[in-house]
Each structure stands twice: as structure tokens, then as C-alpha cells.
Design a protein around this motif. Structure first.
Motif, PDB file in Angstrom:
ATOM      1  N   GLY A  89       0.592  -1.112  -0.135  1.00  0.00           N
ATOM      2  CA  GLY A  89      -0.143  -0.005  -0.069  1.00  0.00           C
ATOM      3  C   GLY A  89       0.769   1.179  -0.011  1.00  0.00           C
ATOM      4  O   GLY A  89       0.358   2.313   0.149  1.00  0.00           O
ATOM      5  N   GLY A  90       2.248   1.223  -0.140  1.00  0.00           N
ATOM      6  CA  GLY A  90       3.051   2.281  -0.031  1.00  0.00           C
ATOM      7  C   GLY A  90       3.213   2.887  -1.568  1.00  0.00           C
ATOM      8  O   GLY A  90       2.670   2.497  -2.427  1.00  0.00           O
ATOM      9  N   TRP A  91       4.310   3.602  -1.536  1.00  0.00           N
ATOM     10  CA  TRP A  91       4.563   4.374  -2.850  1.00  0.00           C
ATOM     11  C   TRP A  91       5.838   4.093  -3.331  1.00  0.00           C
ATOM     12  O   TRP A  91       6.784   3.568  -2.630  1.00  0.00           O
ATOM     13  CB  TRP A  91       4.571   5.887  -2.430  1.00  0.00           C
ATOM     14  CG  TRP A  91       3.452   6.364  -1.792  1.00  0.00           C
ATOM     15  CD1 TRP A  91       3.251   6.715  -0.435  1.00  0.00           C
ATOM     16  CD2 TRP A  91       2.202   6.778  -2.401  1.00  0.00           C
ATOM     17  NE1 TRP A  91       1.807   7.073  -0.160  1.00  0.00           N
ATOM     18  CE2 TRP A  91       1.234   7.286  -1.572  1.00  0.00           C
ATOM     19  CE3 TRP A  91       1.820   6.821  -3.792  1.00  0.00           C
ATOM     20  CZ2 TRP A  91      -0.003   7.699  -1.662  1.00  0.00           C
ATOM     21  CZ3 TRP A  91       0.359   7.333  -4.139  1.00  0.00           C
ATOM     22  CH2 TRP A  91      -0.511   7.490  -2.889  1.00  0.00           C
ATOM     23  N   ASP A  92       5.831   4.212  -4.757  1.00  0.00           N
ATOM     24  CA  ASP A  92       7.172   4.063  -5.574  1.00  0.00           C
ATOM     25  C   ASP A  92       7.375   4.972  -6.490  1.00  0.00           C
ATOM     26  O   ASP A  92       6.458   5.850  -6.803  1.00  0.00           O
ATOM     27  CB  ASP A  92       7.306   2.519  -5.997  1.00  0.00           C
ATOM     28  CG  ASP A  92       8.589   1.959  -6.390  1.00  0.00           C
ATOM     29  OD1 ASP A  92       9.525   2.822  -6.402  1.00  0.00           O
ATOM     30  OD2 ASP A  92       8.647   0.722  -6.205  1.00  0.00           O
ATOM     31  N   THR A  93       8.434   4.884  -7.189  1.00  0.00           N
ATOM     32  CA  THR A  93       8.540   5.763  -8.399  1.00  0.00           C
ATOM     33  C   THR A  93       8.513   5.265  -9.795  1.00  0.00           C
ATOM     34  O   THR A  93       9.062   4.121  -9.795  1.00  0.00           O
ATOM     35  CB  THR A  93      10.006   6.478  -8.230  1.00  0.00           C
ATOM     36  OG1 THR A  93      10.197   7.365  -6.992  1.00  0.00           O
ATOM     37  CG2 THR A  93      10.265   7.359  -9.341  1.00  0.00           C
ATOM     38  N   LEU A  94       7.789   5.876 -10.556  1.00  0.00           N
ATOM     39  CA  LEU A  94       7.306   5.222 -11.739  1.00  0.00           C
ATOM     40  C   LEU A  94       8.207   6.109 -12.960  1.00  0.00           C
ATOM     41  O   LEU A  94       8.032   7.601 -12.969  1.00  0.00           O
ATOM     42  CB  LEU A  94       5.895   5.306 -12.168  1.00  0.00           C
ATOM     43  CG  LEU A  94       5.793   5.040 -13.765  1.00  0.00           C
ATOM     44  CD1 LEU A  94       6.139   3.531 -14.007  1.00  0.00           C
ATOM     45  CD2 LEU A  94       4.105   5.396 -14.110  1.00  0.00           C
ATOM     46  N   ALA A  95       9.285   5.640 -13.342  1.00  0.00           N
ATOM     47  CA  ALA A  95      10.039   6.142 -14.404  1.00  0.00           C
ATOM     48  C   ALA A  95       9.633   5.894 -15.766  1.00  0.00           C
ATOM     49  O   ALA A  95       9.618   5.020 -16.015  1.00  0.00           O
ATOM     50  CB  ALA A  95      11.521   6.144 -13.949  1.00  0.00           C
ATOM     51  N   ILE A  96       9.543   7.076 -16.672  1.00  0.00           N
ATOM     52  CA  ILE A  96       8.976   6.780 -17.990  1.00  0.00           C
ATOM     53  C   ILE A  96      10.006   7.655 -18.913  1.00  0.00           C
ATOM     54  O   ILE A  96      10.328   8.513 -18.849  1.00  0.00           O
ATOM     55  CB  ILE A  96       7.608   7.532 -18.174  1.00  0.00           C
ATOM     56  CG1 ILE A  96       6.646   6.953 -16.976  1.00  0.00           C
ATOM     57  CG2 ILE A  96       6.870   7.253 -19.490  1.00  0.00           C
ATOM     58  CD1 ILE A  96       5.405   7.779 -16.585  1.00  0.00           C
ATOM     59  N   ASP A  97      10.178   6.757 -19.890  1.00  0.00           N
ATOM     60  CA  ASP A  97      11.192   7.267 -21.104  1.00  0.00           C
ATOM     61  C   ASP A  97       9.943   7.451 -22.277  1.00  0.00           C
ATOM     62  O   ASP A  97       9.629   6.407 -22.863  1.00  0.00           O
ATOM     63  CB  ASP A  97      11.992   6.313 -21.572  1.00  0.00           C
ATOM     64  CG  ASP A  97      12.986   6.650 -22.810  1.00  0.00           C
ATOM     65  OD1 ASP A  97      12.647   7.839 -23.276  1.00  0.00           O
ATOM     66  OD2 ASP A  97      14.003   6.005 -23.074  1.00  0.00           O
ATOM     67  N   GLU A  98       9.742   8.847 -22.668  1.00  0.00           N
ATOM     68  CA  GLU A  98       8.897   9.032 -23.744  1.00  0.00           C
ATOM     69  C   GLU A  98       9.526   9.575 -24.901  1.00  0.00           C
ATOM     70  O   GLU A  98       9.065  10.353 -25.609  1.00  0.00           O
ATOM     71  CB  GLU A  98       7.932  10.163 -23.288  1.00  0.00           C
ATOM     72  CG  GLU A  98       6.999   9.917 -22.012  1.00  0.00           C
ATOM     73  CD  GLU A  98       6.089  10.735 -21.715  1.00  0.00           C
ATOM     74  OE1 GLU A  98       6.149  12.048 -22.385  1.00  0.00           O
ATOM     75  OE2 GLU A  98       4.897  10.433 -21.022  1.00  0.00           O
ATOM     76  N   GLY A  99      10.906   9.181 -25.068  1.00  0.00           N
ATOM     77  CA  GLY A  99      11.555   9.357 -26.232  1.00  0.00           C
ATOM     78  C   GLY A  99      12.090  10.921 -26.457  1.00  0.00           C
ATOM     79  O   GLY A  99      13.387  10.985 -26.797  1.00  0.00           O
ATOM     80  N   THR A 100      11.261  12.037 -26.092  1.00  0.00           N
ATOM     81  CA  THR A 100      11.889  13.213 -26.073  1.00  0.00           C
ATOM     82  C   THR A 100      12.094  13.906 -24.610  1.00  0.00           C
ATOM     83  O   THR A 100      12.660  14.717 -24.536  1.00  0.00           O
ATOM     84  CB  THR A 100      10.714  14.321 -26.520  1.00  0.00           C
ATOM     85  OG1 THR A 100       9.516  13.883 -25.536  1.00  0.00           O
ATOM     86  CG2 THR A 100      10.149  13.998 -27.910  1.00  0.00           C
ATOM     87  N   GLY A 101      12.187  12.708 -23.634  1.00  0.00           N
ATOM     88  CA  GLY A 101      12.795  13.049 -22.227  1.00  0.00           C
ATOM     89  C   GLY A 101      12.216  12.037 -21.382  1.00  0.00           C
ATOM     90  O   GLY A 101      11.519  11.283 -21.506  1.00  0.00           O
ATOM     91  N   SER A 102      12.924  11.976 -20.116  1.00  0.00           N
ATOM     92  CA  SER A 102      12.690  11.017 -19.039  1.00  0.00           C
ATOM     93  C   SER A 102      11.858  11.692 -17.926  1.00  0.00           C
ATOM     94  O   SER A 102      12.354  13.057 -17.827  1.00  0.00           O
ATOM     95  CB  SER A 102      13.811  10.472 -18.876  1.00  0.00           C
ATOM     96  OG  SER A 102      14.248   9.812 -19.384  1.00  0.00           O
ATOM     97  N   TYR A 103      10.781  11.129 -17.652  1.00  0.00           N
ATOM     98  CA  TYR A 103       9.913  11.653 -16.508  1.00  0.00           C
ATOM     99  C   TYR A 103       9.660  10.797 -15.297  1.00  0.00           C
ATOM    100  O   TYR A 103      10.143   9.643 -15.433  1.00  0.00           O
ATOM    101  CB  TYR A 103       8.733  12.191 -17.119  1.00  0.00           C
ATOM    102  CG  TYR A 103       8.740  13.290 -18.271  1.00  0.00           C
ATOM    103  CD1 TYR A 103       8.977  14.583 -17.924  1.00  0.00           C
ATOM    104  CD2 TYR A 103       8.965  12.814 -19.538  1.00  0.00           C
ATOM    105  CE1 TYR A 103       8.890  15.623 -18.871  1.00  0.00           C
ATOM    106  CE2 TYR A 103       9.116  13.743 -20.481  1.00  0.00           C
ATOM    107  CZ  TYR A 103       8.820  14.983 -20.259  1.00  0.00           C
ATOM    108  OH  TYR A 103       9.187  16.126 -21.048  1.00  0.00           O
TER     109      TYR A 103
END
Length: 245
Positions: A89-103
Motif C-alpha cells: 500500500g506504499g509508494w514507489d517511483t514510476l520512471a517513464i522514457d517518452e523518447g523526447t525526455g525522461s520523467y
């Protein structure tokens, strides 16, 4: 263009690099959405409603695709791993590579489905639903010294952090539109003023009562940007994180 995502040690790929072992997101299988919350107050005995401020709601992420492993045992381990994402039930970081940048975004688990596909125990399909309390994605970080206009290349106003150098005595920071932050009880060591948490922090510890006037501001996603200056001899830096919705 979605190229991949990572959370809790699981890497989701748009295009597999190893066709014998992958966690692939189906075409169109990655989506995120955030609605707008607006209060509707009708005008009495008139057409229309009053124009009130609108706010973005929390956002949701959906990741759907196919997983492949070399053996049934590897697939079982992968299923345990995927089902255990944010499992307490806790939190984590979702890292996303969208090609034009990472978020990235802070997320928790809404639901997870993971099922063997057909009769082959080394192939499975999955659907993961994640929820973020914030409506934005955060990206690259850039520093702007005092007097230099700060901006970023996203599409939503960013919340800066002010980095103040070592020195003696109090000071006043002047931001856009004459907004000021006055610190009367300032640490001698370098510290930061966190607009997100609303306070002055020294080595991560909030310094209660240090700020007597606090008028924060946002950093726009375009030029001409906003400048900030500081009285006295201390250095000042606006640290800005690329923000987009």
C-alpha cells in the motif's frame, strides 16, 4: 512517443531487446489521464454559471502488455515481483522514457492482473493500474543563479527550490512581481527554501521560525521566465524541475 517505463525493478519495454525474456507493453498499452475538477455555481435567474478556478485531479497510469520468460520458474518469479509492486500500500517511483525526455511520478498501486496466456507457461499477459496523487510528471532539473531568468521546457508551472549559500545574518529574497521571502534567523551554512513543503531546511531538517515573510512563486514553462535576487553577499540559485501534464 512511449519507449519504456520502470518501477520496482521491473522494466517495461516498447520494443524488446531480448525476445526470449521481456516485459513488453502492447502498442497503445501505455496511457495516462488526469481530469479537471471545476465547481459549477449557476448564476441565479441568468444564463450560465460563475467562472471559478479549475484544478487538475490526480492522474492514473495504465500499463498493458505481454511478458515472456525462458522457463516456467522464471515466469512465476516475475509474476510474484509484478504482483508485489507497491504491495504494502506504499509508494514507489514510476520512471517513464517518452523518447523526447525522461520523467517520473510518485505512484501507488490501484490494481494488477497477471495471467498465463494460453497453454504456454512462459508467456503471460498483464495489466497494471497505478495512481499518482499529483497530476504532473517531473523531468530534468536545471539551476538558475540570481538575476538569471528561470524557466523550463514543460507545459505546467513548476515549483522551484531556492538554494542559498553560506554567509552571516539574515537576508531578503526578491522574486517576480515584488514577492519577497524574508529570513531573519538564517543558518550560517548553506541551506534551501523548499516552496513545495513551505519552509527553510538545513541538511533536510526544517528550521522552524526562520522565515518571517513567505511569498512564494511559480516558474513558467516559457520565456521570459522569472528572476530572483538576494540581499547581502550570499549566493542564490533557483532550482527548477521540468513539469508537464
Amino acid at each position: 512517443m512511449f519507449r519504456g517505463a520502470r518501477i520496482g525493478g521491473v522494466h517495461f519495454e516498447a520494443v524488446p531487446r531480448d525476445f526470449d525474456s521481456f516485459v513488453m507493453v502492447s502498442p497503445g498499452g501505455y496511457t495516462r489521464s488526469s481530469s479537471v475538477r471545476r465547481e459549477d455555481v449557476p448564476r441565479a435567474a441568468q444564463h450560465g454559471s460563475f467562472a471559478l478556478s479549475a484544478y487538475r485531479d490526480a492522474q492514473t497510469f495504465s500499463i498493458k502488455g505481454i511478458a515472456k520468460r525462458r522457463t516456467p520458474e522464471e515466469m512465476e518469479n516475475l509474476e510474484l515481483h509484478v504482483r508485489g509492486l507497491c504491495g504494502d500500500g506504499g509508494w514507489d517511483t514510476l520512471a517513464i522514457d517518452e523518447g523526447t525526455g525522461s520523467y517520473w511520478a510518485k505512484v501507488g498501486l490501484s490494481s494488477v492482473d497477471f495471467d498465463i496466456l494460453g497453454s504456454d507457461p512462459t508467456i503471460a499477459e498483464f495489466l497494471i493500474q497505478l495512481w499518482s496523487p499529483d497530476p504532473w510528471l517531473l523531468g530534468e532539473v536545471e539551476d538558475f543563479p540570481a538575476g538569471v531568468p528561470a524557466f523550463h521546457r514543460g507545459n505546467f508551472p513548476a515549483t522551484p527550490t531556492l538554494l542559498v549559500g553560506a554567509g552571516t545574518g539574515g537576508y531578503t529574497i526578491t522574486g517576480p512581481g515584488g514577492r519577497i521571502i524574508t529570513v531573519t534567523s538564517a543558518p550560517a551554512a548553506a541551506h534551501e527554501i523548499d516552496f513545495e513543503q513551505g519552509g527553510l531546511f538545513l541538511n533536510g531538517v526544517r528550521q522552524v521560525g526562520a522565515i518571517t515573510v513567505f511569498q512564494d512563486w511559480k516558474v513558467p514553462a516559457s520565456l521570459p521566465g522569472v528572476t530572483a535576487t538576494i540581499s547581502g553577499s550570499r549566493s542564490l540559485t533557483q532550482r527548477v524541475t521540468k513539469t508537464k501534464v
